[in-house]
Design a protein around this motif. Structure first.
Motif, PDB file in Angstrom:
ATOM      1  N   VAL A 285      33.562  27.965  -1.052  1.00 38.03           N
ATOM      2  CA  VAL A 285      32.680  27.543  -2.136  1.00 38.03           C
ATOM      3  C   VAL A 285      32.463  26.032  -2.112  1.00 38.03           C
ATOM      4  CG1 VAL A 285      34.625  27.441  -3.773  1.00 38.03           C
ATOM      5  CG2 VAL A 285      32.289  27.635  -4.615  1.00 38.03           C
ATOM      6  N   ALA A 286      33.508  25.264  -1.815  1.00 36.82           N
ATOM      7  CA  ALA A 286      33.339  23.805  -1.754  1.00 36.82           C
ATOM      8  C   ALA A 286      32.428  23.417  -0.599  1.00 36.82           C
ATOM      9  CB  ALA A 286      34.699  23.125  -1.624  1.00 36.82           C
ATOM     10  N   GLU A 287      32.555  24.132   0.513  1.00 40.49           N
ATOM     11  CA  GLU A 287      31.711  23.839   1.677  1.00 40.49           C
ATOM     12  C   GLU A 287      30.259  24.232   1.428  1.00 40.49           C
ATOM     13  OE1 GLU A 287      35.177  24.347   5.122  1.00 40.49           O
ATOM     14  OE2 GLU A 287      33.906  26.049   4.561  1.00 40.49           O
ATOM     15  N   MET A 288      30.024  25.247   0.603  1.00 41.40           N
ATOM     16  CA  MET A 288      28.645  25.596   0.240  1.00 41.40           C
ATOM     17  C   MET A 288      27.971  24.435  -0.475  1.00 41.40           C
ATOM     18  SD  MET A 288      29.091  29.478  -1.220  1.00 41.40           S
ATOM     19  CE  MET A 288      30.136  30.667  -0.363  1.00 41.40           C
ATOM     20  N   LEU A 289      28.709  23.823  -1.392  1.00 38.46           N
ATOM     21  CA  LEU A 289      28.136  22.684  -2.118  1.00 38.46           C
ATOM     22  C   LEU A 289      27.969  21.480  -1.199  1.00 38.46           C
ATOM     23  CD1 LEU A 289      27.358  22.658  -5.195  1.00 38.46           C
ATOM     24  CD2 LEU A 289      28.738  24.588  -4.460  1.00 38.46           C
ATOM     25  N   ASP A 290      28.862  21.308  -0.235  1.00 36.29           N
ATOM     26  CA  ASP A 290      28.694  20.252   0.770  1.00 36.29           C
ATOM     27  C   ASP A 290      27.398  20.478   1.552  1.00 36.29           C
ATOM     28  OD1 ASP A 290      31.108  19.129   0.046  1.00 36.29           O
ATOM     29  OD2 ASP A 290      32.224  19.970   1.737  1.00 36.29           O
TER      30      ASP A 290
ATOM     31  N   HIS B 152      41.905  16.791 -20.419  1.00 35.41           N
ATOM     32  CA  HIS B 152      41.454  18.172 -20.441  1.00 35.41           C
ATOM     33  C   HIS B 152      40.439  18.447 -19.335  1.00 35.41           C
ATOM     34  CE1 HIS B 152      43.003  18.439 -24.717  1.00 35.41           C
ATOM     35  NE2 HIS B 152      43.473  19.533 -24.150  1.00 35.41           N
ATOM     36  N   TRP B 153      40.453  19.661 -18.901  1.00 38.18           N
ATOM     37  CA  TRP B 153      39.517  20.189 -17.907  1.00 38.18           C
ATOM     38  C   TRP B 153      38.612  21.182 -18.619  1.00 38.18           C
ATOM     39  CZ3 TRP B 153      38.744  25.213 -16.027  1.00 38.18           C
ATOM     40  CH2 TRP B 153      38.093  25.336 -14.798  1.00 38.18           C
ATOM     41  N   PRO B 154      37.288  21.131 -18.461  1.00 35.55           N
ATOM     42  CA  PRO B 154      36.573  20.450 -17.370  1.00 35.55           C
ATOM     43  C   PRO B 154      36.131  19.010 -17.645  1.00 35.55           C
ATOM     44  CG  PRO B 154      35.061  21.865 -18.555  1.00 35.55           C
ATOM     45  CD  PRO B 154      36.413  22.079 -19.192  1.00 35.55           C
ATOM     46  N   GLU B 155      36.398  18.478 -18.820  1.00 32.17           N
ATOM     47  CA  GLU B 155      35.927  17.120 -19.100  1.00 32.17           C
ATOM     48  C   GLU B 155      36.386  16.130 -18.046  1.00 32.17           C
ATOM     49  OE1 GLU B 155      36.308  19.193 -23.125  1.00 32.17           O
ATOM     50  OE2 GLU B 155      37.342  19.174 -21.200  1.00 32.17           O
ATOM     51  N   GLY B 156      37.615  16.293 -17.551  1.00 31.35           N
ATOM     52  CA  GLY B 156      38.178  15.363 -16.584  1.00 31.35           C
ATOM     53  C   GLY B 156      37.640  15.484 -15.178  1.00 31.35           C
ATOM     54  N   GLN B 157      36.749  16.456 -14.953  1.00 33.65           N
ATOM     55  CA  GLN B 157      36.189  16.642 -13.610  1.00 33.65           C
ATOM     56  C   GLN B 157      35.475  15.405 -13.088  1.00 33.65           C
ATOM     57  OE1 GLN B 157      37.900  19.196 -12.782  1.00 33.65           O
ATOM     58  NE2 GLN B 157      36.300  20.463 -11.935  1.00 33.65           N
ATOM     59  N   VAL B 158      34.964  14.581 -13.992  1.00 30.55           N
ATOM     60  CA  VAL B 158      34.225  13.383 -13.563  1.00 30.55           C
ATOM     61  C   VAL B 158      35.120  12.419 -12.787  1.00 30.55           C
ATOM     62  CG1 VAL B 158      32.527  13.508 -15.411  1.00 30.55           C
ATOM     63  CG2 VAL B 158      34.672  12.272 -15.795  1.00 30.55           C
ATOM     64  N   LEU B 159      36.439  12.543 -12.970  1.00 29.68           N
ATOM     65  CA  LEU B 159      37.376  11.647 -12.284  1.00 29.68           C
ATOM     66  C   LEU B 159      37.799  12.165 -10.920  1.00 29.68           C
ATOM     67  CD1 LEU B 159      39.737  10.901 -15.310  1.00 29.68           C
ATOM     68  CD2 LEU B 159      37.936   9.392 -14.421  1.00 29.68           C
ATOM     69  N   ILE B 160      37.534  13.433 -10.641  1.00 28.34           N
ATOM     70  CA  ILE B 160      38.053  14.095  -9.438  1.00 28.34           C
ATOM     71  C   ILE B 160      37.068  13.953  -8.286  1.00 28.34           C
ATOM     72  CG2 ILE B 160      39.013  16.219  -8.510  1.00 28.34           C
ATOM     73  CD1 ILE B 160      40.481  15.133 -10.995  1.00 28.34           C
ATOM     74  N   GLU B 161      37.556  13.486  -7.158  1.00 24.35           N
ATOM     75  CA  GLU B 161      36.710  13.342  -5.976  1.00 24.35           C
ATOM     76  C   GLU B 161      36.462  14.697  -5.320  1.00 24.35           C
ATOM     77  OE1 GLU B 161      37.343   9.732  -3.429  1.00 24.35           O
ATOM     78  OE2 GLU B 161      39.261   9.719  -4.499  1.00 24.35           O
ATOM     79  N   SER B 162      35.321  14.866  -4.716  1.00 29.70           N
ATOM     80  CA  SER B 162      34.955  16.149  -4.109  1.00 29.70           C
ATOM     81  C   SER B 162      35.568  16.345  -2.723  1.00 29.70           C
ATOM     82  CB  SER B 162      33.431  16.263  -3.993  1.00 29.70           C
ATOM     83  OG  SER B 162      32.928  15.249  -3.132  1.00 29.70           O
ATOM     84  N   GLY B 163      35.975  15.260  -2.079  1.00 27.76           N
ATOM     85  CA  GLY B 163      36.416  15.365  -0.692  1.00 27.76           C
ATOM     86  C   GLY B 163      37.799  15.927  -0.449  1.00 27.76           C
TER      87      GLY B 163
END
Length: 755
Positions: A453-458, A716-727
């Protein structure tokens, strides 16, 4: 089917005051959830469809967490099995259709929260939005599927992506979908199991030859010791607290390894147990607080201490395992100073847990996404398995390793083969097994792993994805770096979103079209469906008589229709006449699921593999033995002045937020949990506004002083997703790392703030 049975369990009857939280009746004045209030809330929310709601609760198989029920009962405890998560999810199944005229112009809908979007009602019809359109307009199922089929036929299989979520998704839909996708020429189908426990699957398969929990929930009750690692069942599987209450009554010790002293794991009021409801129950005997990502160092230290003290079962190790001598040498070469630095605690804590394990004849290890969602998630799990192997803590009663599941559909999702890296039954995606599946299905199956799923978004981000079909889920809320996710979604020419209600990702435009498809719930599917619980119990969920929503359909049927349009010459091999026909094929293709074809009515179930996998220490590995594995300490050097942020859940189910404030912790959604010593050093006080910054984004919130490990923060998640790198992702399973390194700074006053 066989009648429901419960194995004999050591239980203690009568009151046990030593476990009481206090003498305040019902925990009056304490920070705790009001579970009785949840019942009244559910009654009020579902009053317009009360009879249907009651039938779902009374006869359905829970679509919440993966503990597993048949109606209001389970296979672990006597009495009623009902939790506030199931009550909160009930409205998704009983609410009426939304007014589709609201979709004429989505500019106002884009401003709504996910909770507000869900409250609008169920999706009743297929809808489409093209570039330049203000909103969506209605189309037929034939038009929608013909559009998708044309896009698929007009591109190559490597430019396709298919994803299925876990909430409520039955085994039949997973199986039919993955078969259809492979008939269309690609292995790029993935599901939520990837983002949850794929590192567990990888490590367990390598070390033990299994890919699921090895024991049953009944093994908690009467075990000498239960060890929770990176898992908070009080928030995510609240009915399990009743299991823990009974375990405590039976004399079981409970320890928790976590960066945060979770209040719900410290003490809990079980609403259906009079003693606990009135006086509360002390759940955990000992908390071991460690650094975020300090699991390997801590668990290696425990193993080192057990070896040094001679608290291992040499007979079991010599007869039933390999690799122990290498592990002894490896751990012996690691200094206690390095272990303390990595774990964030003194060696005495590691030796204390080693002592508890050394004196325990039985133990169960339970873990969740606090363990798996790291770049070294697989090694985290290997460290747990190494400990379980020190004294043969598996393959027998009151023992086991349990990667506990948070959603009713996750376990079956991977086992049905809705996985880019595995065929049905967990078989690797390679030449041999592709040939095997081709023979099973009567069409050529593609070779080689598909996109995760992550590679699909890549791929979408780079313009290399032509079609993305998402059944449920919301990538914006569940994958790291939501800004990048939005850009990726917008870069896909055609997106298909099949769901029961609206989500924010549906409003992201597409180059050619966004299509919405209405999904049926598990309770609406003719012939009924099945789910697989955490303890590998395959449970029948019957169709529940009641109202039906517009043109909503089951995913099992829709994916078959799509594949038949793409490849009409094999239409008879990708379509199923009923869910029973799907179950018959599952039984033929997946040996562990022999028996699923006989599940027909409420109460039907079976537990594949029996109560315990690896019984009598017979391991389904190539050499018949369990494998100790050396685990290297991760290099986690945190720059001076930085903190490690972990994401946590509040009053929510997955990314579905139910309340702004978590009744277990008292934390509101914008709270940033911080240790008092860290706050003092930064000259911050409780409630101060701060901003966290990482390479991928920033998050504004307020300080909440809490018993978290110094140097770590929780948001809290998902609010904290903005801090998480995608790589960053784990090397074997490809699971994203849901942690971040951040700086902390005071937030400037906003309009309305008081200086």
């Amino acid at each position: 089917m066989k009648p429901r049975t419960k194995r004999r369990m050591k239980r203690r009857k009568g009151l046990k005051p030593s476990l009481w939280v206090g003498l305040k009746p019902f925990g009056f004045g304490e920070q705790r959830p009001n579970n009785y209030k949840e019942v009244f809330r559910a009654v009020a929310e579902n009053r317009d469809n009360a009879r249907y709601a009651w039938r779902i609760l009374k006869d359905g198989c829970c679509d919440g967490c993966a503990l597993g029920t048949t109606g209001l009962h389970d296979w672990t405890i006597e009495g009623v099995h009902l939790c506030n998560i199931r009550l909160r999810l009930l409205r998704l199944n009983t609410m009426p259709a939304l007014d589709v005229s609201l979709l004429d112009d989505v500019s106002e809908l884009e401003k709504l929260s996910s909770k507000e979007l869900r409250a609008l009602g169920r999706l009743p019809y297929p809808m489409i939005r093209r570039p330049g359109d203000k909103g969506f307009s209605r189309i037929s199922w034939d038009e929608a599927l013909d559009l998708a089929a044309a896009a698929i036929k007009g591109t190559t299989p490597d430019r396709l992506g298919f994803y299925l979520t876990s909430r409520g998704m039955p085994n039949e839909s997973y199986y039919a979908a993955q078969k259809a996708v492979r008939a269309m020429g690609t292995n790029s189908i993935d599901n939520a199991a990837r983002v949850c426990h794929s590192p567990s699957t990888s490590a367990l398969k390598q070390q033990l030859g299994i890919a699921a929990t090895s024991c049953s929930y009944t093994d908690w009750i009467g075990s000498d010791l239960i060890v929770f690692i990176g898992s908070n069942v009080a928030n995510n599987q609240p009915v399990a607290m009743k299991y823990l209450y009974l375990a405590r009554k039976a004399g079981t010790k409970v320890v928790c390894i976590n960066p945060y002293l979770e209040p719900g794991m410290d003490r809990y009021w079980i609403p259906s147990s009079p003693e606990s409801a009135v006086f509360g129950t002390k759940i955990t005997d000992r908390f071991f607080q460690i650094n975020v990502g300090g699991d390997i160092a801590f668990l290696t230290g425990v193993l080192k201490a057990m070896i040094e003290a001679g608290d291992v079962d040499r007979s079991f190790i010599e007869l039933h395992t390999t690799g122990f001598d290498d592990v002894v040498s490896h751990t012996g070469a690691i200094t206690w100073e390095d272990l303390e630095r990595g774990a964030g605690c003194d060696r005495s804590a590691m030796k204390d847990l080693a002592g508890l394990l050394g004196t325990s004849k039985t133990a169960v290890f339970v873990w969740s996404m606090g363990v798996t969602q790291h770049v070294f998630g697989e090694d985290n799990v290997r460290s747990i398995v190494n400990l379980a192997l020190t004294k043969g803590f598996l393959g027998r009663e009151q023992c086991g390793v349990m990667p506990i599941r948070g959603h009713s559909g996750v376990q079956g999702g991977a086992e049905m083969g809705a996985y880019s890296t595995a065929f049905p039954g967990g078989l690797p995606v390679d030449d041999v097994h592709a040939a095997q599946m081709s023979e099973n299905w009567g069409f050529e199956v593609p070779v080689g792993p598909g996109l995760t799923v992550a590679e699909m978004l890549d791929a979408a981000h780079e313009g290399d994805l032509e079609l993305l079909f998402s059944a449920g889920g919301n990538f914006i809320e569940v994958l790291p770096d939501p800004v990048r996710v939005i850009r990726s979604l917008a870069n896909v020419p055609l997106r298909m979103h099949m769901d029961i209600c609206l989500s924010s990702q549906m409003f992201v435009g597409a180059k050619e079209a966004v299509v919405l498809l209405p999904a049926a719930t598990r309770y609406e599917i003719p012939g009924g469906v099945t789910e697989t619980s955490t303890e590998r119990r395959v449970i029948f969920s019957p169709e529940i008589p009641g109202p039906r929503i517009g043109e909503a359909r089951g995913e099992w049927e829709v994916f078959g229709d799509l594949a038949a349009r793409v490849r009409p010459e094999i239409a008879d091999r990708v379509r199923f006449s009923s869910t029973h026909a799907v179950r018959e094929e599952i039984a033929r293709v997946i040996p562990n699921y022999e028996g699923i074809q006989h599940l027909r009515v409420k109460g039907d179930h079976f537990q594949y593999g029996g109560a315990h996998l690896c019984p009598q220490w017979k391991f389904p590995t190539a050499d018949g033995k369990a494998h100790f594995q050396k685990v290297a300490l991760p290099d986690q050097r945190i720059p001076e002045g930085h903190f490690v942020v972990a994401t946590r859940r509040g009053k929510q189910f997955n990314s579905m937020v139910h309340e702004r404030k978590d009744a277990l912790t008292g934390a509101v959604r914008e709270a940033i949990l911080m240790n008092e010593s860290d706050a003092r050093e930064l000259r911050l006080a409780d409630g101060d506004a701060i901003i966290l910054r990482s390479p991928s984004g920033s998050l504004r919130g307020s300080v909440l002083l809490a018993p978290v490990q110094p140097g770590s923060l929780q948001v809290h998640w998902p609010e904290g997703q903005v801090l998480i790198e995608s790589g960053p992702r784990s090397p074997e399973a490809g699971i994203p790392d849901y942690n971040a390194v951040v700086t902390v700074e005071p937030a400037p006053l906003e309009t309305g703030d008081v200086a």
